[in-house]
Write a protein that holds these residues in place. Structure first.
Motif, PDB file in Angstrom:
ATOM      1  N   ASN A   1       0.830  -1.210   0.000  1.00 23.67           N
ATOM      2  CA  ASN A   1       0.000   0.000   0.000  1.00 23.67           C
ATOM      3  C   ASN A   1       0.864   1.259   0.000  1.00 23.67           C
ATOM      4  O   ASN A   1       0.556   2.239  -0.690  1.00 23.67           O
ATOM      5  N   ASN A   2       1.940   1.226   0.796  1.00 25.69           N
ATOM      6  CA  ASN A   2       2.843   2.387   0.830  1.00 25.69           C
ATOM      7  C   ASN A   2       3.491   2.604  -0.533  1.00 25.69           C
ATOM      8  O   ASN A   2       3.571   3.731  -1.028  1.00 25.69           O
ATOM      9  N   THR A   3       3.976   1.532  -1.160  1.00 26.50           N
ATOM     10  CA  THR A   3       4.590   1.654  -2.477  1.00 26.50           C
ATOM     11  C   THR A   3       3.584   2.156  -3.512  1.00 26.50           C
ATOM     12  O   THR A   3       3.895   3.015  -4.340  1.00 26.50           O
ATOM     13  N   ASN A   4       2.380   1.636  -3.465  1.00 29.68           N
ATOM     14  CA  ASN A   4       1.354   2.058  -4.422  1.00 29.68           C
ATOM     15  C   ASN A   4       1.040   3.545  -4.285  1.00 29.68           C
ATOM     16  O   ASN A   4       0.702   4.208  -5.275  1.00 29.68           O
ATOM     17  N   TYR A   5       1.176   4.057  -3.074  1.00 29.17           N
ATOM     18  CA  TYR A   5       0.831   5.458  -2.830  1.00 29.17           C
ATOM     19  C   TYR A   5       1.993   6.408  -3.115  1.00 29.17           C
ATOM     20  O   TYR A   5       1.809   7.476  -3.698  1.00 29.17           O
ATOM     21  N   ILE A   6       3.206   6.028  -2.688  1.00 26.00           N
ATOM     22  CA  ILE A   6       4.335   6.957  -2.807  1.00 26.00           C
ATOM     23  C   ILE A   6       5.260   6.644  -3.981  1.00 26.00           C
ATOM     24  O   ILE A   6       6.141   7.431  -4.305  1.00 26.00           O
ATOM     25  N   HIS A   7       5.090   5.453  -4.590  1.00 24.17           N
ATOM     26  CA  HIS A   7       5.835   5.072  -5.784  1.00 24.17           C
ATOM     27  C   HIS A   7       7.332   4.922  -5.534  1.00 24.17           C
ATOM     28  O   HIS A   7       8.139   5.275  -6.397  1.00 24.17           O
ATOM     29  N   TYR A   8       7.689   4.407  -4.376  1.00 20.18           N
ATOM     30  CA  TYR A   8       9.051   3.951  -4.109  1.00 20.18           C
ATOM     31  C   TYR A   8       9.003   2.443  -3.919  1.00 20.18           C
ATOM     32  O   TYR A   8       8.033   1.900  -3.358  1.00 20.18           O
ATOM     33  N   ALA A   9      10.055   1.757  -4.361  1.00 17.39           N
ATOM     34  CA  ALA A   9      10.126   0.310  -4.178  1.00 17.39           C
ATOM     35  C   ALA A   9      10.354  -0.018  -2.709  1.00 17.39           C
ATOM     36  O   ALA A   9      11.093   0.684  -2.016  1.00 17.39           O
ATOM     37  N   ASN A  10       9.728  -1.082  -2.245  1.00 16.01           N
ATOM     38  CA  ASN A  10       9.956  -1.526  -0.875  1.00 16.01           C
ATOM     39  C   ASN A  10      10.728  -2.842  -0.887  1.00 16.01           C
ATOM     40  O   ASN A  10      10.748  -3.549  -1.899  1.00 16.01           O
ATOM     41  N   PRO A  11      11.395  -3.184   0.228  1.00 16.70           N
ATOM     42  CA  PRO A  11      12.240  -4.372   0.261  1.00 16.70           C
ATOM     43  C   PRO A  11      11.534  -5.634   0.765  1.00 16.70           C
ATOM     44  O   PRO A  11      12.182  -6.632   1.043  1.00 16.70           O
ATOM     45  N   VAL A  12      10.202  -5.580   0.892  1.00 14.06           N
ATOM     46  CA  VAL A  12       9.440  -6.732   1.381  1.00 14.06           C
ATOM     47  C   VAL A  12       9.098  -7.633   0.195  1.00 14.06           C
ATOM     48  O   VAL A  12       8.240  -7.293  -0.628  1.00 14.06           O
ATOM     49  N   SER A  13       9.777  -8.762   0.100  1.00 11.50           N
ATOM     50  CA  SER A  13       9.628  -9.627  -1.079  1.00 11.50           C
ATOM     51  C   SER A  13       8.183 -10.041  -1.317  1.00 11.50           C
ATOM     52  O   SER A  13       7.700 -10.030  -2.460  1.00 11.50           O
ATOM     53  N   ALA A  14       7.493 -10.399  -0.242  1.00 13.66           N
ATOM     54  CA  ALA A  14       6.115 -10.873  -0.389  1.00 13.66           C
ATOM     55  C   ALA A  14       5.155  -9.761  -0.778  1.00 13.66           C
ATOM     56  O   ALA A  14       4.000 -10.029  -1.150  1.00 13.66           O
TER      57      ALA A  14
ATOM     58  N   GLU B   1       0.392  -3.448 -10.789  1.00 15.42           N
ATOM     59  CA  GLU B   1       1.195  -3.957 -11.898  1.00 15.42           C
ATOM     60  C   GLU B   1       1.954  -2.847 -12.615  1.00 15.42           C
ATOM     61  O   GLU B   1       3.121  -3.015 -12.977  1.00 15.42           O
ATOM     62  N   GLU B   2       1.312  -1.707 -12.802  1.00 14.32           N
ATOM     63  CA  GLU B   2       1.953  -0.597 -13.494  1.00 14.32           C
ATOM     64  C   GLU B   2       3.192  -0.116 -12.756  1.00 14.32           C
ATOM     65  O   GLU B   2       4.179   0.294 -13.370  1.00 14.32           O
ATOM     66  N   ILE B   3       3.166  -0.196 -11.421  1.00 16.06           N
ATOM     67  CA  ILE B   3       4.291   0.260 -10.609  1.00 16.06           C
ATOM     68  C   ILE B   3       5.399  -0.782 -10.577  1.00 16.06           C
ATOM     69  O   ILE B   3       6.576  -0.469 -10.787  1.00 16.06           O
ATOM     70  N   ARG B   4       5.042  -2.030 -10.321  1.00 19.10           N
ATOM     71  CA  ARG B   4       6.103  -3.047 -10.206  1.00 19.10           C
ATOM     72  C   ARG B   4       6.778  -3.336 -11.540  1.00 19.10           C
ATOM     73  O   ARG B   4       7.894  -3.867 -11.574  1.00 19.10           O
ATOM     74  N   ASN B   5       6.122  -2.984 -12.656  1.00 19.15           N
ATOM     75  CA  ASN B   5       6.733  -3.163 -13.973  1.00 19.15           C
ATOM     76  C   ASN B   5       7.371  -1.889 -14.501  1.00 19.15           C
ATOM     77  O   ASN B   5       7.850  -1.865 -15.640  1.00 19.15           O
TER      78      ASN B   5
ATOM     79  N   PRO C   1      10.343   0.416 -14.879  1.00 21.55           N
ATOM     80  CA  PRO C   1      11.796   0.277 -14.689  1.00 21.55           C
ATOM     81  C   PRO C   1      12.439   1.445 -13.946  1.00 21.55           C
ATOM     82  O   PRO C   1      13.588   1.332 -13.498  1.00 21.55           O
ATOM     83  N   THR C   2      11.728   2.571 -13.817  1.00 19.67           N
ATOM     84  CA  THR C   2      12.289   3.672 -13.033  1.00 19.67           C
ATOM     85  C   THR C   2      12.049   3.475 -11.540  1.00 19.67           C
ATOM     86  O   THR C   2      12.668   4.145 -10.722  1.00 19.67           O
ATOM     87  N   ILE C   3      11.147   2.546 -11.188  1.00 21.82           N
ATOM     88  CA  ILE C   3      10.876   2.243  -9.776  1.00 21.82           C
ATOM     89  C   ILE C   3      11.577   0.950  -9.375  1.00 21.82           C
ATOM     90  O   ILE C   3      12.235   0.880  -8.332  1.00 21.82           O
ATOM     91  N   TYR C   4      11.442  -0.082 -10.199  1.00 19.73           N
ATOM     92  CA  TYR C   4      12.137  -1.353  -9.998  1.00 19.73           C
ATOM     93  C   TYR C   4      13.106  -1.532 -11.178  1.00 19.73           C
ATOM     94  O   TYR C   4      12.761  -2.145 -12.183  1.00 19.73           O
ATOM     95  N   PRO C   5      14.319  -0.956 -11.090  1.00 17.89           N
ATOM     96  CA  PRO C   5      15.235  -0.953 -12.237  1.00 17.89           C
ATOM     97  C   PRO C   5      15.668  -2.360 -12.632  1.00 17.89           C
ATOM     98  O   PRO C   5      15.902  -3.219 -11.775  1.00 17.89           O
ATOM     99  N   PRO C   6      15.806  -2.610 -13.950  1.00 20.77           N
ATOM    100  CA  PRO C   6      16.326  -3.901 -14.407  1.00 20.77           C
ATOM    101  C   PRO C   6      17.797  -4.058 -14.043  1.00 20.77           C
ATOM    102  O   PRO C   6      18.470  -3.087 -13.695  1.00 20.77           O
ATOM    103  N   GLU C   7      18.281  -5.262 -14.160  1.00 15.70           N
ATOM    104  CA  GLU C   7      19.637  -5.585 -13.704  1.00 15.70           C
ATOM    105  C   GLU C   7      20.705  -4.747 -14.410  1.00 15.70           C
ATOM    106  O   GLU C   7      21.668  -4.318 -13.786  1.00 15.70           O
ATOM    107  N   ASP C   8      20.555  -4.509 -15.706  1.00 14.83           N
ATOM    108  CA  ASP C   8      21.601  -3.780 -16.429  1.00 14.83           C
ATOM    109  C   ASP C   8      21.690  -2.330 -15.972  1.00 14.83           C
ATOM    110  O   ASP C   8      22.764  -1.733 -15.946  1.00 14.83           O
ATOM    111  N   VAL C   9      20.556  -1.753 -15.565  1.00 16.44           N
ATOM    112  CA  VAL C   9      20.555  -0.389 -15.030  1.00 16.44           C
ATOM    113  C   VAL C   9      21.107  -0.389 -13.609  1.00 16.44           C
ATOM    114  O   VAL C   9      21.929   0.451 -13.228  1.00 16.44           O
ATOM    115  N   ALA C  10      20.651  -1.357 -12.821  1.00 14.30           N
ATOM    116  CA  ALA C  10      21.097  -1.448 -11.423  1.00 14.30           C
ATOM    117  C   ALA C  10      22.609  -1.642 -11.331  1.00 14.30           C
ATOM    118  O   ALA C  10      23.244  -1.174 -10.370  1.00 14.30           O
TER     119      ALA C  10
END
Length: 372
Positions: free
Chosen positions: A309-322, A329-333, A335-344
């Motif tokens: 809920n926090n991520t959906n509202y503030i649009h920062y990635a959280n470290p809770v895997s579950a 879906e729009e947020i977790r996909n 790449p500016t929020i959850y960067p792909p490996e080559d960017v990371a």
């Protein structure tokens, strides 16, 4: 700003709703059912504090700041009055060394099991054994921009994918009249400048730091202001066309503009040369008056649905895997929020600065801002 007023309003409403007999009620460990939280502005979902209060009966006062420097000043002075604070990892690491925080009793945070082991391993470089803090959110520092105004100035937005748009005077000068904002924190800006110059962003070498400062001084005439939160609103309303800022803030600005239907098109880029990745930590000051309530709050924030809920509202990635499958879906996909490996792979973290380096940072930053 809207969200800052909202969070302050939450605190006020909880205070009003929990007077009288509730003040005497006891929470975990027999503590008064009170919790004082100090966090970045615009950094929590609308329903998080009310949900925690409803679940626990603990009355929350929630105050906000907009830079780590402000938080650190209060923590090092002692007797801050807060039970949970949220420093960024590099500040957190040296605050651990200063004895600012309570060593965690992990048995009181069972939801630690929900955290991404890779994130915990990376954080352990500055918090060995993950003994003093728990990650709350993670993000990047990059470039926010007004798509139409950048296209008007350069013919396309391609240049916004490079730090060249910020650090080359011939580029940023084209944007002077439409508004440029830089973060008002040397802990972000000087390492970015070092990295752009091909230097180690962790460097404490005075000569190299002077080079970084000189680079920022060269673009100072084209910077409208230095601020670490105001750019969210100014990007959204079109009064800023370029900002070096934090990923989630800029994405919030994009969404605010879309909701307002004001014709402002905001975008965020992680520059191709590489950018900082940072982690904000939940920690309990050593002199906290309500540590048991703090443990309850931290554990609550690590519940997968709460984190999502926090991520959906503030649009920062959280470290809770579950929580990841529960994120929109729009947020977790994105790449500016959850960067792909080559960017990371091109990202860097911030160093823990010595007091001497900190003083140099402060002096150089004052010179930059005052144009000396």
């Amino acid at each position: 700003m809207k969200l800052r007023l909202l969070t302050l309003g939450i605190a006020a409403s909880l205070l009003a709703a929990c007077g009288g007999k509730d003040d005497a009620a006891q929470g975990p460990g027999g503590e008064e059912k009170v919790l004082n939280v100090y966090n970045y502005s615009d950094y929590i979902a609308e329903d998080t504090i009310p949900g925690f209060q409803e679940q626990t009966g603990i009355r929350v006062t929630y105050d906000v700041y907009d830079s780590d420097e402000v938080l650190e000043t209060k923590l090092l002075a002692g007797s801050s009055g807060y039970d949970v604070v949220v420093p960024t990892l590099n500040f957190f690491g040296r605050q651990i060394q200063a004895g600012v925080f309570l060593k965690l009793d992990k048995s009181k945070i069972p939801n630690l099991a929900n955290l991404d082991p890779k994130v915990m391993e990376r954080i352990a470089s500055q918090d060995p054994g993950n003994e003093y803090g728990v990650p709350y959110m993670m993000g990047t520092t990059g470039i926010g921009y007004n798509v139409d105004k950048i296209t008007e100035a350069f013919g396309s937005t391609e240049i916004a994918d490079s730090w060249d748009i910020v650090f080359k005077p011939e580029n940023i000068s084209k944007l002077k009249d439409c508004g440029v904002t830089l973060l008002d924190t040397p802990a972000d800006m000087l390492p970015i400048a070092l990295h752009y110059l091909g230097e180690d962003p962790h460097s404490s070498d005075p000569e190299k730091l002077q080079k970084a400062a000189d680079l920022i001084k060269s673009i100072r005439p084209y910077v409208q202001n230095f601020h670490s939160s105001q750019y969210v609103s100014s990007l959204a309303n079109g009064s800023t066309c370029l900002a070096v800022g934090w990923s989630g803030d800029i994405i919030q600005a994009r969404d605010r503009a879309e909701e307002a239907e004001n014709g402002v098109n905001v975008a965020y880029s992680i520059p191709k040369e590489g950018a900082p990745q940072w982690f904000d930590m939940l920690a309990i000051p050593a002199d906290a008056k309500h540590p048991e309530n703090a443990y309850a709050f931290i554990n609550y924030l690590l519940e997968p649905q709460v984190a999502a809920n926090n991520t959906n509202y503030i649009h920062y990635a959280n470290p809770v895997s579950a929580a990841t499958p529960l994120v929109d879906e729009e947020i977790r996909n994105d790449p500016t929020i959850y960067p792909p490996e080559d960017v990371a792979a091109k990202m860097f973290t911030y160093a823990i600065n010595s007091p001497e380096t900190d003083k140099l940072y402060t002096r150089l930053w004052t010179e930059i801002k005052t144009g000396r």
